[in-house]
Design an enzyme around this catalytic site. Structure first.
Site, PDB file in Angstrom:
ATOM      1  N   ASP A   1       0.873  -1.178   0.000  1.00 48.65           N
ATOM      2  CA  ASP A   1       0.000   0.000   0.000  1.00 48.65           C
ATOM      3  C   ASP A   1       0.903   1.218   0.000  1.00 48.65           C
ATOM      4  OD1 ASP A   1      -1.643   2.202   0.741  1.00 48.65           O
ATOM      5  OD2 ASP A   1      -3.019   0.865   1.796  1.00 48.65           O
TER       6      ASP A   1
ATOM      7  N   HIS B   1     -21.704  -9.464  -4.635  1.00 50.08           N
ATOM      8  CA  HIS B   1     -21.337  -8.236  -3.906  1.00 50.08           C
ATOM      9  C   HIS B   1     -22.017  -8.200  -2.525  1.00 50.08           C
ATOM     10  CE1 HIS B   1     -19.886  -3.852  -4.591  1.00 50.08           C
ATOM     11  NE2 HIS B   1     -19.818  -4.174  -3.300  1.00 50.08           N
TER      12      HIS B   1
ATOM     13  N   GLU C   1     -21.917  -5.211 -12.782  1.00 50.77           N
ATOM     14  CA  GLU C   1     -22.764  -5.893 -11.803  1.00 50.77           C
ATOM     15  C   GLU C   1     -24.239  -5.611 -12.078  1.00 50.77           C
ATOM     16  OE1 GLU C   1     -21.350  -4.889  -7.881  1.00 50.77           O
ATOM     17  OE2 GLU C   1     -19.453  -5.896  -8.202  1.00 50.77           O
TER      18      GLU C   1
ATOM     19  N   GLY D   1     -20.201  -8.415   0.443  1.00 49.30           N
ATOM     20  CA  GLY D   1     -19.192  -8.186   1.490  1.00 49.30           C
ATOM     21  C   GLY D   1     -19.750  -7.540   2.746  1.00 49.30           C
TER      22      GLY D   1
HETATM   23  P1  NAD Z   1      -9.631   2.265   3.123  1.00 54.46           P
HETATM   24  O1  NAD Z   1      -9.741   3.582   2.476  1.00 54.46           O
HETATM   25  O2  NAD Z   1      -9.576   2.187   4.611  1.00 54.46           O
HETATM   26  O3  NAD Z   1      -8.331   1.501   2.566  1.00 54.46           O
HETATM   27  C1  NAD Z   1      -7.997   1.443   1.207  1.00 54.46           C
HETATM   28  C2  NAD Z   1      -6.486   1.407   1.113  1.00 54.46           C
HETATM   29  O4  NAD Z   1      -6.132   1.221  -0.248  1.00 54.46           O
HETATM   30  C3  NAD Z   1      -5.806   2.723   1.589  1.00 54.46           C
HETATM   31  O5  NAD Z   1      -4.901   2.462   2.650  1.00 54.46           O
HETATM   32  C4  NAD Z   1      -5.102   3.209   0.336  1.00 54.46           C
HETATM   33  O6  NAD Z   1      -3.847   3.821   0.612  1.00 54.46           O
HETATM   34  C5  NAD Z   1      -4.918   1.918  -0.451  1.00 54.46           C
HETATM   35  N1  NAD Z   1      -4.628   2.132  -1.856  1.00 54.46           N
HETATM   36  C6  NAD Z   1      -5.080   3.141  -2.655  1.00 54.46           C
HETATM   37  N2  NAD Z   1      -4.517   3.019  -3.876  1.00 54.46           N
HETATM   38  C7  NAD Z   1      -3.706   1.927  -3.823  1.00 54.46           C
HETATM   39  C8  NAD Z   1      -2.855   1.317  -4.775  1.00 54.46           C
HETATM   40  N3  NAD Z   1      -2.714   1.781  -6.013  1.00 54.46           N
HETATM   41  N4  NAD Z   1      -2.176   0.214  -4.394  1.00 54.46           N
HETATM   42  C9  NAD Z   1      -2.297  -0.287  -3.142  1.00 54.46           C
HETATM   43  N5  NAD Z   1      -3.069   0.273  -2.191  1.00 54.46           N
HETATM   44  C10 NAD Z   1      -3.780   1.364  -2.544  1.00 54.46           C
HETATM   45  O7  NAD Z   1     -10.830   1.396   2.549  1.00 54.46           O
HETATM   46  P2  NAD Z   1     -11.398   0.030   3.144  1.00 54.46           P
HETATM   47  O8  NAD Z   1     -12.497   0.325   4.073  1.00 54.46           O
HETATM   48  O9  NAD Z   1     -10.288  -0.829   3.578  1.00 54.46           O
HETATM   49  O10 NAD Z   1     -12.088  -0.588   1.815  1.00 54.46           O
HETATM   50  C11 NAD Z   1     -11.302  -1.026   0.726  1.00 54.46           C
HETATM   51  C12 NAD Z   1     -12.200  -1.223  -0.477  1.00 54.46           C
HETATM   52  O11 NAD Z   1     -13.093  -2.317  -0.232  1.00 54.46           O
HETATM   53  C13 NAD Z   1     -13.144  -0.039  -0.736  1.00 54.46           C
HETATM   54  O12 NAD Z   1     -12.514   0.928  -1.539  1.00 54.46           O
HETATM   55  C14 NAD Z   1     -14.321  -0.647  -1.404  1.00 54.46           C
HETATM   56  O13 NAD Z   1     -14.175  -0.524  -2.807  1.00 54.46           O
HETATM   57  C15 NAD Z   1     -14.246  -2.136  -1.027  1.00 54.46           C
HETATM   58  N6  NAD Z   1     -15.422  -2.581  -0.273  1.00 54.46           N
HETATM   59  C16 NAD Z   1     -16.132  -3.643  -0.752  1.00 54.46           C
HETATM   60  C17 NAD Z   1     -17.241  -4.106  -0.061  1.00 54.46           C
HETATM   61  C18 NAD Z   1     -18.022  -5.286  -0.557  1.00 54.46           C
HETATM   62  O14 NAD Z   1     -19.217  -5.344  -0.309  1.00 54.46           O
HETATM   63  N7  NAD Z   1     -17.415  -6.229  -1.221  1.00 54.46           N
HETATM   64  C19 NAD Z   1     -17.644  -3.462   1.126  1.00 54.46           C
HETATM   65  C20 NAD Z   1     -16.885  -2.410   1.609  1.00 54.46           C
HETATM   66  C21 NAD Z   1     -15.770  -1.974   0.895  1.00 54.46           C
END
Ligand code: NAD
Length: 301
Positions: free
Chosen positions: A169, A273, A255, A275
């Protein structure tokens, strides 16, 4: 303040907002065609992932002051444009982290032990013990891409299960017991790769042909983040040429998908979807949405 709830939200929290003096109307089946006619009468809106808030909709709602998204990603909202028009955009960043993390961990077990295939075989009245020798996940290396709220929850659970966890990250802080590595190192070393980063212009198709080439043979991929971060054509190829032993997908580039090729593969398991679809996450999301709107109505933030 008048609020339109456009997507499914727990009733208890709608009542909480009403009790705090907000006028709340629920239209959780409202269509994109209806929204431009209905929304201009409101100061605030609540959305989940179903309702998209794009520039054209914002343009016809000059009274809109606040958008609250129950969930993490803001990719369904033109949030920078909304903010440029003076609209406050809020989300519920941590409410679903544990639920998504548990799904990702569940998928690791499901892939390692072919739980889906073994169940299907048993339901077909076969007692095929020989086909289902799996692996333990303990002792294996998990590469977490995106070490934010969810990535950290996955990492701590995986460590407790005896996995060696590495993370990539570009913005992450150090975390005890988790080695931060470059993306190439992660791709080289991981037995399991779990994605937990947002979909942006930079991350779209970030895992594609070149990245698969750098992975270990037999790697397993879990995507509970966003569809389209993994290039689906490249993933299909890697799953059919043996590079990737299995993939678990909760999210898809489109989706629901219109191209079901990936899901028809024997070594792919998935879900629509889901999660954040747990009682606990929905309760936390509802509570946080109500708390944020009530606070906004009182303090303007
Ligand atoms: P968050 O913002 O806490 O963490 C995301 C991390 O990704 C950050 O630390 C950021 O620095 C990092 N990041 C950004 N660009 C990057 C890159 N190019 N390479 C590596 N890391 C990178 O978000 P979170 O709460 O951990 O959620 C992560 C993702 O999960 C969300 O963006 C969302 O799309 C997805 N999500 C999916 C569901 C689901 O139902 N499946 C539910 C909630 C969230």
């Amino acid at each position: 303040m008048k609020v339109l709830v456009c997507d499914k939200t727990e009733n208890e929290y709608i009542e909480q907002m009403r009790a705090a003096g907000l006028t709340v109307d629920v239209r959780d089946d409202i269509t994109p065609e209806e929204l431009p006619n209905v929304l201009p009468a409101y100061d605030g809106m609540v959305v989940r992932s179903r309702t998209k808030v794009k520039q054209a909709l914002i343009d016809v709602c000059p009274n809109l002051k606040v958008i609250v998204r129950g969930g993490v990603g803001l990719d369904t909202i033109d949030h920078e444009y909304a903010e440029s028009k003076g609209i406050t955009v809020m989300n519920t960043p941590r409410a679903s982290s544990a639920s998504v993390a548990e799904l990702a961990i569940g998928y690791m077990f499901a892939l390692a032990r072919s739980i889906y295939k073994a169940t299907s075989s048993l339901k077909a009245e076969k007692w095929d013990k020989k086909s289902f020798e799996g692996d333990e996940i303990g002792g294996k290396t998990l590469g977490v891409i995106g070490f934010g709220n969810i990535g950290k929850e996955v990492a701590s659970r995986a460590k407790a299960l005896g996995m060696n966890v590495i993370a990539y990250d570009p913005n992450a802080q150090e975390a005890v017991g988790i080695k931060q590595v470059s993306l190439d190192e992660l791709l080289n070393e991981a037995d399991y790769i779990s994605l937990h980063l947002p979909k942006t212009e930079v991350t779209a198709n970030m895992i594609s042909k070149d990245q698969f080439a750098k992975m270990k043979n037999g790697v397993r991929i879990i995507n509970c983040a966003r569809g389209g971060i993994v290039d689906e054509d490249a993933l299909y190829e890697a799953l059919t040429n043996g590079k990737v032993a299995g993939a678990a997908l909760d999210v898809f580039a489109e989706e629901p998908p219109t191209d079901w090729r990936l899901l028809k593969l024997d070594n792919v398991i998935g879900s629509p979807h889901i999660g954040a679809a747990t009682k606990e996450a929905q309760t936390r999301i509802g509570a946080e949405v109500a708390e944020k709107l009530i606070s906004f109505s009182k303090n303007g933030k």
